[in-house]
Design a protein around this motif. Structure first.
Motif, PDB file in Angstrom:
ATOM      1  N   SER A  33      36.759 -53.443  39.684  1.00  0.00           N
ATOM      2  CA  SER A  33      37.275 -52.450  38.735  1.00  0.00           C
ATOM      3  C   SER A  33      36.835 -51.031  39.064  1.00  0.00           C
ATOM      4  CB  SER A  33      36.830 -52.792  37.311  1.00  0.00           C
ATOM      5  OG  SER A  33      35.448 -52.507  37.117  1.00  0.00           O
ATOM      6  N   GLY A  34      35.663 -50.877  39.686  1.00  0.00           N
ATOM      7  CA  GLY A  34      35.126 -49.542  39.939  1.00  0.00           C
ATOM      8  C   GLY A  34      34.381 -48.950  38.759  1.00  0.00           C
ATOM      9  N   ILE A  35      34.338 -49.664  37.646  1.00  0.00           N
ATOM     10  CA  ILE A  35      33.644 -49.175  36.452  1.00  0.00           C
ATOM     11  C   ILE A  35      32.182 -49.602  36.524  1.00  0.00           C
ATOM     12  CG2 ILE A  35      33.495 -49.400  33.922  1.00  0.00           C
ATOM     13  CD1 ILE A  35      36.527 -49.791  33.899  1.00  0.00           C
ATOM     14  N   PRO A  36      31.240 -48.665  36.403  1.00  0.00           N
ATOM     15  CA  PRO A  36      29.816 -49.027  36.498  1.00  0.00           C
ATOM     16  C   PRO A  36      29.361 -49.851  35.299  1.00  0.00           C
ATOM     17  CG  PRO A  36      30.061 -46.711  35.882  1.00  0.00           C
ATOM     18  CD  PRO A  36      31.440 -47.214  36.216  1.00  0.00           C
ATOM     19  N   ASN A  53      37.763 -37.716  39.406  1.00  0.00           N
ATOM     20  CA  ASN A  53      36.687 -37.486  38.437  1.00  0.00           C
ATOM     21  C   ASN A  53      36.119 -38.784  37.903  1.00  0.00           C
ATOM     22  OD1 ASN A  53      36.787 -34.640  38.541  1.00  0.00           O
ATOM     23  ND2 ASN A  53      38.583 -34.633  37.228  1.00  0.00           N
ATOM     24  N   GLY A  54      36.245 -39.844  38.689  1.00  0.00           N
ATOM     25  CA  GLY A  54      35.648 -41.118  38.313  1.00  0.00           C
ATOM     26  C   GLY A  54      36.641 -42.081  37.701  1.00  0.00           C
ATOM     27  N   PRO A  55      36.205 -43.328  37.484  1.00  0.00           N
ATOM     28  CA  PRO A  55      37.087 -44.368  36.947  1.00  0.00           C
ATOM     29  C   PRO A  55      37.342 -44.182  35.466  1.00  0.00           C
ATOM     30  CG  PRO A  55      34.862 -45.201  37.128  1.00  0.00           C
ATOM     31  CD  PRO A  55      34.843 -43.828  37.735  1.00  0.00           C
ATOM     32  N   PRO A  56      38.301 -44.919  34.920  1.00  0.00           N
ATOM     33  CA  PRO A  56      38.522 -44.871  33.478  1.00  0.00           C
ATOM     34  C   PRO A  56      37.337 -45.473  32.730  1.00  0.00           C
ATOM     35  CG  PRO A  56      39.793 -46.637  34.456  1.00  0.00           C
ATOM     36  CD  PRO A  56      39.203 -45.863  35.597  1.00  0.00           C
ATOM     37  N   ASP A  57      37.265 -45.183  31.447  1.00  0.00           N
ATOM     38  CA  ASP A  57      36.236 -45.796  30.608  1.00  0.00           C
ATOM     39  C   ASP A  57      36.579 -47.242  30.298  1.00  0.00           C
ATOM     40  OD1 ASP A  57      34.533 -43.332  29.942  1.00  0.00           O
ATOM     41  OD2 ASP A  57      36.553 -42.671  29.390  1.00  0.00           O
ATOM     42  N   ILE A  58      37.885 -47.506  30.160  1.00  0.00           N
ATOM     43  CA  ILE A  58      38.379 -48.848  29.854  1.00  0.00           C
ATOM     44  C   ILE A  58      39.588 -49.108  30.745  1.00  0.00           C
ATOM     45  CG2 ILE A  58      39.306 -50.383  28.067  1.00  0.00           C
ATOM     46  CD1 ILE A  58      37.991 -48.610  25.964  1.00  0.00           C
ATOM     47  N   LEU A  59      39.674 -50.317  31.274  1.00  0.00           N
ATOM     48  CA  LEU A  59      40.812 -50.727  32.099  1.00  0.00           C
ATOM     49  C   LEU A  59      41.371 -52.019  31.527  1.00  0.00           C
ATOM     50  CD1 LEU A  59      40.874 -50.888  35.981  1.00  0.00           C
ATOM     51  CD2 LEU A  59      41.430 -52.916  34.665  1.00  0.00           C
ATOM     52  N   GLY A  87      51.544 -66.234  36.961  1.00  0.00           N
ATOM     53  CA  GLY A  87      52.363 -66.994  36.020  1.00  0.00           C
ATOM     54  C   GLY A  87      51.559 -67.652  34.917  1.00  0.00           C
ATOM     55  N   MET A  88      50.269 -67.852  35.133  1.00  0.00           N
ATOM     56  CA  MET A  88      49.409 -68.361  34.064  1.00  0.00           C
ATOM     57  C   MET A  88      49.051 -67.201  33.127  1.00  0.00           C
ATOM     58  SD  MET A  88      49.060 -71.610  34.670  1.00  0.00           S
ATOM     59  CE  MET A  88      47.575 -72.281  33.930  1.00  0.00           C
ATOM     60  N   SER A  89      48.766 -67.512  31.872  1.00  0.00           N
ATOM     61  CA  SER A  89      48.572 -66.483  30.849  1.00  0.00           C
ATOM     62  C   SER A  89      47.155 -65.918  30.888  1.00  0.00           C
ATOM     63  CB  SER A  89      48.865 -67.054  29.456  1.00  0.00           C
ATOM     64  OG  SER A  89      50.209 -67.465  29.366  1.00  0.00           O
ATOM     65  N   ILE A  90      47.013 -64.827  31.648  1.00  0.00           N
ATOM     66  CA  ILE A  90      45.715 -64.151  31.743  1.00  0.00           C
ATOM     67  C   ILE A  90      45.911 -62.664  31.486  1.00  0.00           C
ATOM     68  CG2 ILE A  90      43.703 -63.621  33.164  1.00  0.00           C
ATOM     69  CD1 ILE A  90      44.385 -65.970  34.933  1.00  0.00           C
ATOM     70  N   GLY A  91      45.123 -62.126  30.598  1.00  0.00           N
ATOM     71  CA  GLY A  91      44.996 -60.693  30.416  1.00  0.00           C
ATOM     72  C   GLY A  91      43.527 -60.383  30.264  1.00  0.00           C
ATOM     73  N   GLY A  92      43.202 -59.107  30.183  1.00  0.00           N
ATOM     74  CA  GLY A  92      41.799 -58.799  29.991  1.00  0.00           C
ATOM     75  C   GLY A  92      41.501 -57.322  29.916  1.00  0.00           C
ATOM     76  N   VAL A  93      40.262 -57.034  29.581  1.00  0.00           N
ATOM     77  CA  VAL A  93      39.759 -55.666  29.428  1.00  0.00           C
ATOM     78  C   VAL A  93      38.456 -55.544  30.196  1.00  0.00           C
ATOM     79  CG1 VAL A  93      39.045 -53.903  27.780  1.00  0.00           C
ATOM     80  CG2 VAL A  93      40.702 -55.626  27.090  1.00  0.00           C
ATOM     81  N   VAL A  94      38.323 -54.434  30.921  1.00  0.00           N
ATOM     82  CA  VAL A  94      37.056 -54.092  31.576  1.00  0.00           C
ATOM     83  C   VAL A  94      36.593 -52.765  30.975  1.00  0.00           C
ATOM     84  CG1 VAL A  94      35.853 -53.780  33.765  1.00  0.00           C
ATOM     85  CG2 VAL A  94      38.000 -55.074  33.705  1.00  0.00           C
ATOM     86  N   ALA A  95      35.330 -52.706  30.605  1.00  0.00           N
ATOM     87  CA  ALA A  95      34.767 -51.459  30.072  1.00  0.00           C
ATOM     88  C   ALA A  95      33.287 -51.413  30.408  1.00  0.00           C
ATOM     89  CB  ALA A  95      34.963 -51.373  28.558  1.00  0.00           C
ATOM     90  N   ARG A  96      32.746 -50.210  30.463  1.00  0.00           N
ATOM     91  CA  ARG A  96      31.305 -50.117  30.678  1.00  0.00           C
ATOM     92  C   ARG A  96      30.594 -50.725  29.470  1.00  0.00           C
ATOM     93  NH1 ARG A  96      32.549 -44.604  29.345  1.00  0.00           N
ATOM     94  NH2 ARG A  96      31.181 -43.815  27.669  1.00  0.00           N
ATOM     95  N   ALA A  97      29.396 -51.200  29.687  1.00  0.00           N
ATOM     96  CA  ALA A  97      28.708 -52.039  28.707  1.00  0.00           C
ATOM     97  C   ALA A  97      28.592 -51.385  27.334  1.00  0.00           C
ATOM     98  CB  ALA A  97      27.325 -52.424  29.236  1.00  0.00           C
ATOM     99  N   GLU A  98      28.253 -50.094  27.284  1.00  0.00           N
ATOM    100  CA  GLU A  98      28.028 -49.465  25.982  1.00  0.00           C
ATOM    101  C   GLU A  98      29.310 -49.430  25.148  1.00  0.00           C
ATOM    102  OE1 GLU A  98      27.467 -45.173  25.730  1.00  0.00           O
ATOM    103  OE2 GLU A  98      27.804 -45.049  27.894  1.00  0.00           O
ATOM    104  N   VAL A  99      30.466 -49.359  25.816  1.00  0.00           N
ATOM    105  CA  VAL A  99      31.734 -49.390  25.084  1.00  0.00           C
ATOM    106  C   VAL A  99      32.094 -50.816  24.695  1.00  0.00           C
ATOM    107  CG1 VAL A  99      34.205 -48.888  25.217  1.00  0.00           C
ATOM    108  CG2 VAL A  99      32.550 -47.294  26.215  1.00  0.00           C
ATOM    109  N   MET A 100      32.011 -51.747  25.633  1.00  0.00           N
ATOM    110  CA  MET A 100      32.371 -53.131  25.346  1.00  0.00           C
ATOM    111  C   MET A 100      31.482 -53.721  24.258  1.00  0.00           C
ATOM    112  SD  MET A 100      34.476 -55.618  26.119  1.00  0.00           S
ATOM    113  CE  MET A 100      35.124 -55.499  27.795  1.00  0.00           C
TER     114      MET A 100
END
Length: 441
Positions: A108-111, A274-280, A289-302
């Motif tokens: 993701s590139g998010i620290p 200017n860096g990666p997004p806060d949330i992806l 084709g299988m049902s997968i979604g998701g969210v990546v965020a830095r720990a303090e936000v998640m």
């Protein structure tokens, strides 16, 4: 197209199935074609319908069959996992979910990233909005004009495309920002630097009149909106303005992720100065084709939520097994590089065709994410009837494509599996050229 008549005998009439569909499913559940087709099986970049007709697939179930139909590596992973355990919920430790989360967090590139799995892109965007509004204690959201983020009550409330937003009621207050569409709107005549400067000035002016929003959510390339995109660097410039005010940036990568754009693994990376997004957010292609979604965020936000939560179906073992196998195949076979090479050739081929057709306003895109915008010849007026006619003619010629756009659905959407070969790209372009010419627009 080619036909195997025995298939039709085995599956019955598509017309009868459509009648059953209409009698029991919602009127607003759209299907393609005047005579809808039932797809029964696929292999590689091809699919077959119940009548035995074979098609070259240039839409991949809405950018979801990312690598190939019936990819052996994914099929084997799903079969083996199904023989062990299919599901347990997130209340129990889940090795495949942890394995896939570790890989996605790194990619993701998010620290200090944390990953939460959902069952769809809609649910992923809902979760991102929940995180952003809870973290910022604000229900105000910035979104892009012409955008699409899903079909839930929350996500239609931030969708900037009226054709896909059936209600203005929403728990969120949404403010729409310029910039997602390069060649239309008040700044279309500016050069790229001027376009970015004007959009940034508009954003700064907007923020001067409202309380600080929670986040900006944006697709790096607008999918349903017709594969439109701003100049590279716009969202980097936006992020600088947002960061100064503590406003989060959510990159909706549901359609642009996993190397589809060719140049980058994620769409945000074209704007990453200017860096990666806060949330992806992600979905679609990762599951093939299988049902997968998701969210990546830095720990303090998640980790900002102060109540319990689980996911019954998000991250279930069988979908995670598919995602792991699919991601491994994509990386080991450099499908991002293939999207760049084959997609580049396909775009140039389509632009050469379009140069001879007055009804084509623009061929745009990156990698294997390509849009062809149709207008009434001699005007800038969208031509949805032409788009519908080309869609039908392409199917008749053995090619499946999509359509979209913020101007009355007048954009043909092309997004094949990322394993597309040069020969298949040329075959599809030839079919599409005949479809464009035969539609006489």
């Amino acid at each position: 197209m080619t036909t195997d008549a025995s298939q039709g005998q085995a599956h019955g009439s598509a017309k009868h199935l459509y009648q059953r569909h209409q009698s029991v499913l919602p009127d607003w559940l759209a299907v393609y074609y005047a005579d809808p087709i039932e797809l029964t099986h696929g292999e590689g970049r091809h699919v077959w319908d119940a009548e035995g007709n074979k098609y070259l697939d240039f839409f991949g179930g809405i950018l979801t069959t990312m690598t190939a139909h019936a990819l052996p590596e994914v099929t084997k992973a799903v079969s083996e996992q199904a023989g062990r355990i299919i599901h347990s919920s997130t209340l129990y430790l889940n090795r495949p979910m942890v394995d896939l989360a570790e890989r996605i967090a790194k990619l993701s590139g998010i620290p200090d990233a944390r990953v939460f799995f959902t069952t769809s892109g809609t649910e992923a965007n809902d979760t991102a909005l929940l995180l952003a509004t809870a973290y910022r204690r604000s229900n105000q959201i910035l979104a892009m004009r012409n955008s699409y983020h899903g079909r839930s009550f929350t996500s239609v409330g931030i969708t900037g495309n009226k054709g896909w937003s059936p209600t203005s009621l929403s728990p969120l207050q949404t403010l729409y920002v310029h910039g997602g569409v390069r060649t239309r709107g008040p700044y279309a005549d500016l050069d790229d630097a001027g376009f970015i400067a004007a959009c940034v000035a508009d954003l700064e002016d907007l923020l001067g009149h409202v309380r600080p929003p929670a986040a900006l959510i944006a697709e790096p390339i607008q999918g349903v909106g017709g594969f439109t995109a701003p100049p590279d660097g716009l969202y980097a410039a936006f992020r600088e303005v947002l960061h100064e005010r503590g406003i989060l940036w959510i990159a909706d990568e549901v359609q642009t992720g996993w190397g589809r754009t060719g140049d980058n693994f994620w769409g945000w990376q074209a704007h990453g100065q200017n860096g990666p997004p806060d949330i992806l957010t992600f979905a679609k292609g990762i599951g093939n084709g299988m049902s997968i979604g998701g969210v990546v965020a830095r720990a303090e936000v998640m980790n900002c939520l102060d109540s319990n939560s689980i996911s019954t179906f998000g991250g279930t073992q069988i979908t995670m097994a598919a995602g792991l196998a699919n991601l491994t195949y994509l990386l080991e076979h450099d499908l991002q590089g293939n999207a760049r090479r084959v997609g580049g050739l396909l775009i140039e081929r389509l632009r050469a065709i379009a140069a001879q057709l007055p009804g084509v306003r623009e061929v745009r895109g990156r990698g294997l994410m390509i849009g062809i915008e149709l207008v009434k010849p001699g005007t800038d007026q969208a031509d949805p009837d032409a788009a519908a006619a080309v869609l039908e003619a392409a199917r008749e010629g053995g090619l499946l494509i999509g359509k979209g756009g913020g101007h009355n659905t007048s954009v043909l959407r092309i997004a094949p599996p990322l394993s597309l070969t040069v020969a298949e790209a040329e075959e599809g372009a030839a079919i599409l050229e005949r479809a464009l010419r035969s539609s006489q627009f």
